[in-house]
Design a protein around this motif. Structure first.
Motif, short mmCIF file in Angstrom:
data_model
loop_
_atom_site.label_atom_id
_atom_site.label_comp_id
_atom_site.label_asym_id
_atom_site.label_seq_id
_atom_site.Cartn_x
_atom_site.Cartn_y
_atom_site.Cartn_z
N ASP A 125 17.71 28.69 2.59
CA ASP A 125 17.68 27.86 1.39
C ASP A 125 18.08 26.45 1.77
O ASP A 125 19.26 26.19 2.04
CB ASP A 125 18.64 28.43 0.34
CG ASP A 125 18.66 27.61 -0.94
OD1 ASP A 125 17.94 26.60 -1.03
OD2 ASP A 125 19.42 27.99 -1.85
N PRO A 126 17.13 25.53 1.83
CA PRO A 126 17.47 24.17 2.24
C PRO A 126 18.40 23.48 1.24
O PRO A 126 19.05 22.50 1.58
CB PRO A 126 16.12 23.46 2.34
CG PRO A 126 15.16 24.30 1.60
CD PRO A 126 15.71 25.69 1.57
N GLY A 127 18.51 24.01 0.03
CA GLY A 127 19.39 23.41 -0.98
C GLY A 127 20.80 23.98 -0.95
O GLY A 127 21.64 23.58 -1.75
N ALA A 128 21.08 24.91 -0.04
CA ALA A 128 22.41 25.51 0.03
C ALA A 128 23.41 24.46 0.48
O ALA A 128 23.10 23.60 1.31
CB ALA A 128 22.40 26.69 0.99
N LEU A 166 31.71 22.04 0.53
CA LEU A 166 32.51 23.05 -0.14
C LEU A 166 33.94 22.58 -0.38
O LEU A 166 34.64 23.11 -1.22
CB LEU A 166 32.51 24.36 0.65
CG LEU A 166 31.14 25.03 0.75
CD1 LEU A 166 31.21 26.22 1.68
CD2 LEU A 166 30.66 25.47 -0.62
N GLY A 167 34.39 21.61 0.34
CA GLY A 167 35.71 21.04 0.12
C GLY A 167 36.81 21.72 0.90
O GLY A 167 36.73 22.88 1.27
N ALA A 168 37.89 20.97 1.13
CA ALA A 168 39.02 21.46 1.92
C ALA A 168 39.72 22.64 1.25
O ALA A 168 40.18 23.55 1.92
CB ALA A 168 40.00 20.32 2.17
N ASP A 169 39.81 22.64 -0.09
CA ASP A 169 40.48 23.73 -0.79
C ASP A 169 39.78 25.07 -0.53
O ASP A 169 40.43 26.09 -0.33
CB ASP A 169 40.53 23.48 -2.30
CG ASP A 169 41.47 22.35 -2.66
OD1 ASP A 169 42.34 22.01 -1.82
OD2 ASP A 169 41.35 21.82 -3.78
N GLN A 226 40.62 26.15 3.05
CA GLN A 226 42.02 26.58 3.21
C GLN A 226 42.21 28.01 2.71
O GLN A 226 42.98 28.77 3.27
CB GLN A 226 42.96 25.66 2.44
CG GLN A 226 43.45 24.50 3.27
CD GLN A 226 44.52 23.73 2.53
OE1 GLN A 226 44.46 23.55 1.33
NE2 GLN A 226 45.49 23.26 3.29
N ALA A 227 41.51 28.37 1.65
CA ALA A 227 41.65 29.71 1.06
C ALA A 227 40.70 30.73 1.68
O ALA A 227 40.84 31.93 1.45
CB ALA A 227 41.43 29.64 -0.45
N ALA A 228 39.76 30.26 2.49
CA ALA A 228 38.76 31.17 3.07
C ALA A 228 39.41 32.09 4.11
O ALA A 228 40.34 31.70 4.81
CB ALA A 228 37.63 30.37 3.73
#
Length: 80
Positions: free
Chosen positions: A10-13, A19-22, A25-27
């Motif tokens: 998906d080129p739009g993914a 996705l951001g630092a937050d 950090q939670a991943a």
């Protein structure tokens, strides 16, 4: 996967940075559940039902999905 069995992209993914630092950090990395190989005898009509429903591919996965849904419903009902 697409209809031809190729991985789809998906080129739009969003890219990782979007996705951001937050998020990062939670991943957490999670291992997929370990699978168990079993030998299972099925009545021919049951096997054929799932094979035909899946169009000849993915019937084992479909059987697993049905069994998982049954187990989840039984657990929710408090039955073991």
């Amino acid at each position: 996967m697409n209809e031809s069995g190729q991985l789809a992209h998906d080129p739009g993914a969003p890219e990782g940075e979007e996705l951001g630092a937050d998020f990062w950090q939670a991943a957490a990395v999670e291992q997929p559940p370990r699978r168990r190989s079993v030998h299972l005898k099925l009545d021919a009509d049951v096997f054929e039902f799932f094979r035909q429903e899946a169009g000849g591919r993915g019937h084992i996965t479909r059987m697993q999905d049905v069994l998982r849904a049954y187990a989840k419903a039984r657990r929710a009902a408090g039955v073991r």
